[in-house]
Design a protein around this motif. Structure first.
Motif, PDB file in Angstrom:
ATOM      1  N   MET B   4      37.254  39.548  30.631  1.00 26.91           N
ATOM      2  CA  MET B   4      38.703  39.460  30.844  1.00 26.91           C
ATOM      3  C   MET B   4      39.032  39.532  32.342  1.00 26.91           C
ATOM      4  O   MET B   4      38.374  40.252  33.089  1.00 26.91           O
ATOM      5  CB  MET B   4      39.377  40.637  30.138  1.00 26.91           C
ATOM      6  CG  MET B   4      40.888  40.587  30.237  1.00 26.91           C
ATOM      7  SD  MET B   4      41.656  41.860  29.250  1.00 26.91           S
ATOM      8  CE  MET B   4      41.455  43.255  30.298  1.00 26.91           C
ATOM      9  N   ILE B   5      40.039  38.762  32.716  1.00 25.41           N
ATOM     10  CA  ILE B   5      40.481  38.857  34.114  1.00 25.41           C
ATOM     11  C   ILE B   5      41.389  40.086  34.223  1.00 25.41           C
ATOM     12  O   ILE B   5      42.421  40.164  33.560  1.00 25.41           O
ATOM     13  CB  ILE B   5      41.220  37.583  34.548  1.00 25.41           C
ATOM     14  CG1 ILE B   5      40.214  36.433  34.598  1.00 25.41           C
ATOM     15  CG2 ILE B   5      41.872  37.770  35.917  1.00 25.41           C
ATOM     16  CD1 ILE B   5      40.822  35.088  34.778  1.00 25.41           C
ATOM     17  N   LEU B   6      40.948  41.036  35.033  1.00 25.00           N
ATOM     18  CA  LEU B   6      41.715  42.283  35.157  1.00 25.00           C
ATOM     19  C   LEU B   6      42.913  42.083  36.069  1.00 25.00           C
ATOM     20  O   LEU B   6      44.036  42.447  35.736  1.00 25.00           O
ATOM     21  CB  LEU B   6      40.810  43.390  35.717  1.00 25.00           C
ATOM     22  CG  LEU B   6      41.408  44.789  35.714  1.00 25.00           C
ATOM     23  CD1 LEU B   6      41.512  45.318  34.292  1.00 25.00           C
ATOM     24  CD2 LEU B   6      40.565  45.742  36.555  1.00 25.00           C
ATOM     25  N   LEU B   7      42.654  41.484  37.229  1.00 22.34           N
ATOM     26  CA  LEU B   7      43.746  41.307  38.189  1.00 22.34           C
ATOM     27  C   LEU B   7      43.692  39.903  38.777  1.00 22.34           C
ATOM     28  O   LEU B   7      42.620  39.392  39.072  1.00 22.34           O
ATOM     29  CB  LEU B   7      43.626  42.340  39.306  1.00 22.34           C
ATOM     30  CG  LEU B   7      44.797  42.352  40.284  1.00 22.34           C
ATOM     31  CD1 LEU B   7      45.375  43.751  40.390  1.00 22.34           C
ATOM     32  CD2 LEU B   7      44.384  41.877  41.661  1.00 22.34           C
ATOM     33  N   GLU B   8      44.863  39.309  38.896  1.00 26.61           N
ATOM     34  CA  GLU B   8      44.926  37.965  39.446  1.00 26.61           C
ATOM     35  C   GLU B   8      46.096  37.867  40.416  1.00 26.61           C
ATOM     36  O   GLU B   8      47.183  38.387  40.121  1.00 26.61           O
ATOM     37  CB  GLU B   8      45.122  36.981  38.289  1.00 26.61           C
ATOM     38  CG  GLU B   8      45.082  35.538  38.719  1.00 26.61           C
ATOM     39  CD  GLU B   8      45.369  34.579  37.567  1.00 26.61           C
ATOM     40  OE1 GLU B   8      45.462  35.031  36.402  1.00 26.61           O
ATOM     41  OE2 GLU B   8      45.526  33.390  37.853  1.00 26.61           O
ATOM     42  N   THR B   9      45.863  37.252  41.553  1.00 21.18           N
ATOM     43  CA  THR B   9      46.983  37.024  42.481  1.00 21.18           C
ATOM     44  C   THR B   9      47.225  35.524  42.538  1.00 21.18           C
ATOM     45  O   THR B   9      46.274  34.734  42.531  1.00 21.18           O
ATOM     46  CB  THR B   9      46.667  37.534  43.902  1.00 21.18           C
ATOM     47  OG1 THR B   9      45.675  36.697  44.496  1.00 21.18           O
ATOM     48  CG2 THR B   9      46.181  38.971  43.902  1.00 21.18           C
ATOM     49  N   ARG B  10      48.506  35.155  42.562  1.00 26.28           N
ATOM     50  CA  ARG B  10      48.824  33.727  42.631  1.00 26.28           C
ATOM     51  C   ARG B  10      49.769  33.453  43.800  1.00 26.28           C
ATOM     52  O   ARG B  10      50.842  34.031  43.885  1.00 26.28           O
ATOM     53  CB  ARG B  10      49.501  33.288  41.328  1.00 26.28           C
ATOM     54  CG  ARG B  10      48.487  32.772  40.352  1.00 26.28           C
ATOM     55  CD  ARG B  10      49.132  32.061  39.201  1.00 26.28           C
ATOM     56  NE  ARG B  10      48.377  32.358  37.991  1.00 26.28           N
ATOM     57  CZ  ARG B  10      48.852  32.233  36.777  1.00 26.28           C
ATOM     58  NH1 ARG B  10      50.094  31.855  36.595  1.00 26.28           N
ATOM     59  NH2 ARG B  10      48.104  32.528  35.743  1.00 26.28           N
ATOM     60  N   ASP B  11      49.294  32.604  44.696  1.00 27.22           N
ATOM     61  CA  ASP B  11      50.095  32.177  45.868  1.00 27.22           C
ATOM     62  C   ASP B  11      50.684  33.367  46.618  1.00 27.22           C
ATOM     63  O   ASP B  11      51.851  33.358  47.002  1.00 27.22           O
ATOM     64  CB  ASP B  11      51.215  31.226  45.426  1.00 27.22           C
ATOM     65  CG  ASP B  11      50.653  29.916  44.928  1.00 27.22           C
ATOM     66  OD1 ASP B  11      49.574  29.530  45.401  1.00 27.22           O
ATOM     67  OD2 ASP B  11      51.280  29.304  44.043  1.00 27.22           O
ATOM     68  N   LEU B  12      49.852  34.346  46.816  1.00 25.18           N
ATOM     69  CA  LEU B  12      50.312  35.563  47.488  1.00 25.18           C
ATOM     70  C   LEU B  12      50.544  35.298  48.980  1.00 25.18           C
ATOM     71  O   LEU B  12      49.643  34.833  49.674  1.00 25.18           O
ATOM     72  CB  LEU B  12      49.221  36.627  47.327  1.00 25.18           C
ATOM     73  CG  LEU B  12      49.666  38.054  47.125  1.00 25.18           C
ATOM     74  CD1 LEU B  12      50.562  38.175  45.905  1.00 25.18           C
ATOM     75  CD2 LEU B  12      48.435  38.931  46.944  1.00 25.18           C
ATOM     76  N   ILE B  13      51.743  35.597  49.435  1.00 23.43           N
ATOM     77  CA  ILE B  13      52.048  35.441  50.864  1.00 23.43           C
ATOM     78  C   ILE B  13      52.578  36.769  51.377  1.00 23.43           C
ATOM     79  O   ILE B  13      53.393  37.423  50.713  1.00 23.43           O
ATOM     80  CB  ILE B  13      53.101  34.329  51.091  1.00 23.43           C
ATOM     81  CG1 ILE B  13      52.501  32.966  50.722  1.00 23.43           C
ATOM     82  CG2 ILE B  13      53.581  34.312  52.547  1.00 23.43           C
ATOM     83  CD1 ILE B  13      53.455  31.804  50.838  1.00 23.43           C
ATOM     84  N   LYS B  14      52.086  37.195  52.539  1.00 26.27           N
ATOM     85  CA  LYS B  14      52.637  38.394  53.164  1.00 26.27           C
ATOM     86  C   LYS B  14      52.922  38.078  54.626  1.00 26.27           C
ATOM     87  O   LYS B  14      52.054  37.618  55.362  1.00 26.27           O
ATOM     88  CB  LYS B  14      51.632  39.556  53.061  1.00 26.27           C
ATOM     89  CG  LYS B  14      52.124  40.849  53.696  1.00 26.27           C
ATOM     90  CD  LYS B  14      53.256  41.485  52.945  1.00 26.27           C
ATOM     91  CE  LYS B  14      53.788  42.720  53.628  1.00 26.27           C
ATOM     92  NZ  LYS B  14      54.921  43.319  52.901  1.00 26.27           N
ATOM     93  N   ARG B  15      54.166  38.313  55.010  1.00 32.33           N
ATOM     94  CA  ARG B  15      54.564  38.102  56.410  1.00 32.33           C
ATOM     95  C   ARG B  15      55.044  39.418  56.991  1.00 32.33           C
ATOM     96  O   ARG B  15      55.720  40.194  56.323  1.00 32.33           O
ATOM     97  CB  ARG B  15      55.731  37.109  56.486  1.00 32.33           C
ATOM     98  CG  ARG B  15      55.328  35.693  56.247  1.00 32.33           C
ATOM     99  CD  ARG B  15      56.425  34.724  56.722  1.00 32.33           C
ATOM    100  NE  ARG B  15      56.232  33.435  56.074  1.00 32.33           N
ATOM    101  CZ  ARG B  15      56.865  33.056  54.982  1.00 32.33           C
ATOM    102  NH1 ARG B  15      57.771  33.849  54.444  1.00 32.33           N
ATOM    103  NH2 ARG B  15      56.614  31.892  54.423  1.00 32.33           N
ATOM    104  N   TYR B  16      54.684  39.677  58.242  1.00 33.13           N
ATOM    105  CA  TYR B  16      55.301  40.764  59.011  1.00 33.13           C
ATOM    106  C   TYR B  16      56.054  40.080  60.135  1.00 33.13           C
ATOM    107  O   TYR B  16      55.433  39.608  61.082  1.00 33.13           O
ATOM    108  CB  TYR B  16      54.243  41.711  59.583  1.00 33.13           C
ATOM    109  CG  TYR B  16      53.502  42.523  58.542  1.00 33.13           C
ATOM    110  CD1 TYR B  16      54.173  43.471  57.763  1.00 33.13           C
ATOM    111  CD2 TYR B  16      52.144  42.356  58.339  1.00 33.13           C
ATOM    112  CE1 TYR B  16      53.498  44.211  56.809  1.00 33.13           C
ATOM    113  CE2 TYR B  16      51.462  43.098  57.394  1.00 33.13           C
ATOM    114  CZ  TYR B  16      52.145  44.020  56.632  1.00 33.13           C
ATOM    115  OH  TYR B  16      51.473  44.757  55.687  1.00 33.13           O
ATOM    116  N   GLY B  17      57.365  39.989  60.018  1.00 28.75           N
ATOM    117  CA  GLY B  17      58.139  39.244  61.006  1.00 28.75           C
ATOM    118  C   GLY B  17      57.722  37.789  60.940  1.00 28.75           C
ATOM    119  O   GLY B  17      57.769  37.176  59.870  1.00 28.75           O
TER     120      GLY B  17
END
Lengths: 230, 353
Positions: B4-17
């Motif tokens: 089983m897939i426990l954790l999945e991220t999709r198109d995760l974007i993180k910006r600082y400023g």
């Protein structure tokens, strides 16, 4: 003058050791009023300090600078403003707090709020920022994580509370303008010292001043001891 | 049945400023996996871990836990925990530290006592309950961090370079415990590291993060031993070479790299190995110097890159080595492309895996 000072010291110890009821009641009232003021100020300064210390938001620097700037607010100026606000024809006259102990406590609480907020914020900011993240990764909510940070800054918060109480108990402007130095009701150590010295009762003035100094020193030592236990 | 897939991220974007720290990261972590997130400093590994552990929010993108989209942070925060690069402990006793998360979950005093005792035993800190956590050594504090994770019995363990600031002995103890948590307790583990030997020793899968982008992912053995594509350029940047080790006695091993270049390492090994020399462990000199260092290679400067606080030199000494030096050294030595230099490094600076 030297004689008066020596006489003042003698009288101070006499008054303290004999348990003079007037001196005791003035001292107790000072502690009660300024203690209430400190509790009131802590009640709103703690959450305020936590938010400013832990969160990042737009205008944070302005808020911090404002509280820092208000650190030196003259007690007598605040006393005049509050007098006008609380007097019968003032906007807050309906509270009937002028010339009451509660009125002094409220005034002192406002006076010491910048000290409490600035010191508490500094204490919180001095805690390792990873503590907030650590609490969160161990399952804490935002509020629980903020309390974990607060717990780490107990020593600094205790210092903030001590400094706030000391400023409140030692101020004259607010106590005089709002309290009116009414015997048996709003007479506190500072107003009594001013009155006795003004009347030429230097010895009694000095005696009360010594009691005030001892009180401030005792509170500081007590908080230091409690802080050192952690 | 596939795991089983426990954790999945999709198109995760993180910006600082204006800075984009994570750029459309799509990652799947299967139940029971040991995934190593590798990449240079500043690639976004820590930020990705923090988002996976719900202690930071992404700017955009979705996170799925056991197939369900993660809305509020608290559920994921309770199912996972993170061990930071620098050991962080609450003031107070070791017991208080390990018990903190358990109390948040409302466990009874007896259960808290039992779990704290058991977790401390597993990390070799039995009897440390009443010790002041702040007074422990860095290695012991990191073991307290692992004890906190063991006591919580989480499904997902996130490790952010947990051995980066530790001495070799403490690192070995930590690696043993981490491996046990994954293999025996079946805790899905994600380890961020720029130590490739650690990634290879511990993990089954490896993902490469470069400049906020997930550029490659696959089987750890395959990807690290036969690096291709982006992993190859990352490995090259980190002075990692394939070679054949031959013990020479006295605890010294001679490693023959490509192009018959020979380096000496202080680890007794034999056969096919991966050798690594940190760019900051290499001294550059204009003439051969008399020193205790066992490796002196002659080469030519073939690349100069200004990295803000330092200068990265590429030196061809049979194989290409990357060397980090200060701006001051760079100016004083008058280095330019084509300058003939000597690379000097100790046998103990060569990591062999």
């Amino acid at each position: 003058m030297v004689e008066a000072i020596i006489e003042g010291f003698e009288k101070a110890f006499q008054l303290i050791l004999s348990g003079d009821p007037e001196v005791l009641s003035i001292s107790a009232r000072s502690i009660l009023i300024s203690g209430t003021a400190t509790l009131l100020a802590a009640a709103w300064s703690l959450p305020l300090g936590l938010v400013i210390g832990v969160r990042s938001f737009r205008g944070k620097r302005i808020v911090r600078s404002t509280f820092n700037a208000l650190l030196g607010i003259p007690a007598v100026a605040l006393g005049v403003i509050l007098y006008l606000a609380l007097s019968r024809s003032g906007p807050l006259g309906f509270f009937h707090m002028l010339y009451t102990p509660l009125g002094i406590a409220l005034g002192q609480a406002i006076l010491i709020t910048p000290i409490a907020v600035s010191f508490i914020t500094s204490a919180i900011e001095s805690v390792d920022p990873e503590i907030h993240r650590l609490a969160k990764t161990l399952g804490a909510s935002e509020t629980e994580a903020s309390f974990a940070v607060l717990r780490e800054s107990t020593g600094g918060v205790a210092l903030a509370v001590t400094a706030s109480f000391n400023r409140a108990v030692a101020e004259l402007g607010v106590a005089l303008m709002i309290g009116g130095n009414i015997r048996g009701s709003t007479r506190v150590l500072t107003t009594a010292i001013a009155m006795e010295t003004g009347r030429g009762e230097l010895a009694l003035g000095i005696a009360l001043a010594i009691i005030l100094l001892l009180l401030v020193a005792a509170i500081s030592v007590l908080m230091n001891v409690l802080g050192g236990r952690r | 049945m596939s795991p089983m897939i426990l954790l999945e991220t999709r198109d995760l974007i993180k910006r600082y400023g204006d800075a984009v720290v994570l750029d459309k990261v799509n990652l799947e972590v299967e139940e029971g996996d040991f995934l190593a997130l590798v990449g240079p400093n500043g690639a976004g590994k820590t930020t990705l871990l923090r988002i996976m552990g719900a202690i930071e929010r992404p700017t955009s993108g979705k996170i799925y836990y056991k197939g369900e989209i993660v809305g509020g942070a608290e559920a994921l925060r309770r199912a996972s925990t993170m061990v930071f690069q620098r050991a962080v402990v609450f003031s107070g006793s070791v017991y208080e530290n390990v018990a903190y998360g358990l109390r948040l979950r409302g466990l009874s005093k007896g259960e808290v006592d039992r779990r704290v005792g058991e977790a401390l035993r597993q990390v070799g800190l039995e009897g440390f309950e009443r010790r002041n956590a702040g007074k422990l050594s860095g290695g012991e504090q990191q073991r307290v961090s692992l004890a906190r994770a063991i006591a919580l019995d989480v499904e997902l363990l996130l490790l952010d370079e947990p051995t980066a600031n530790l001495d070799p002995r403490s690192s070995a103890i930590m690696e043993r415990i981490i491996s046990w948590i994954n293999s025996e307790r079946r805790v899905t583990t994600v380890l961020a590291t720029h130590n490739l030997s650690q990634a290879e020793n511990l993990s089954g899968k490896v993902a490469l993060l470069m400049d906020g982008k997930l550029t490659q992912m696959g089987d750890a053995d395959q990807l690290l031993r036969n690096p291709l594509g982006p992993m190859r350029s990352f490995v090259k940047r980190e002075n990692i070479f394939l070679g054949e080790a031959v013990p020479e006695g006295d605890g010294i091993t001679s490693i023959v790299l490509q192009n018959d270049l020979k380096v000496v390492a202080a680890t007794p090994m034999r056969g096919k190995v991966i050798a690594r020399v940190h760019p900051e462990d290499i001294i550059v000199s204009l003439s051969p110097i008399a020193s205790s260092a066992r490796n002196v290679l002659r080469g030519e400067v073939t690349g100069i890159t200004d990295r803000g606080g330092c200068v990265m030199l590429t030196v061809n000494a049979g194989n290409e080595f990357v060397v980090r030096i200060t701006h001051k050294s760079f100016r004083e030595m008058g280095l330019t492309l084509g300058t003939s230099v000597y690379l000097v490094f100790k046998a103990s600076a060569v990591e062999v895996m």
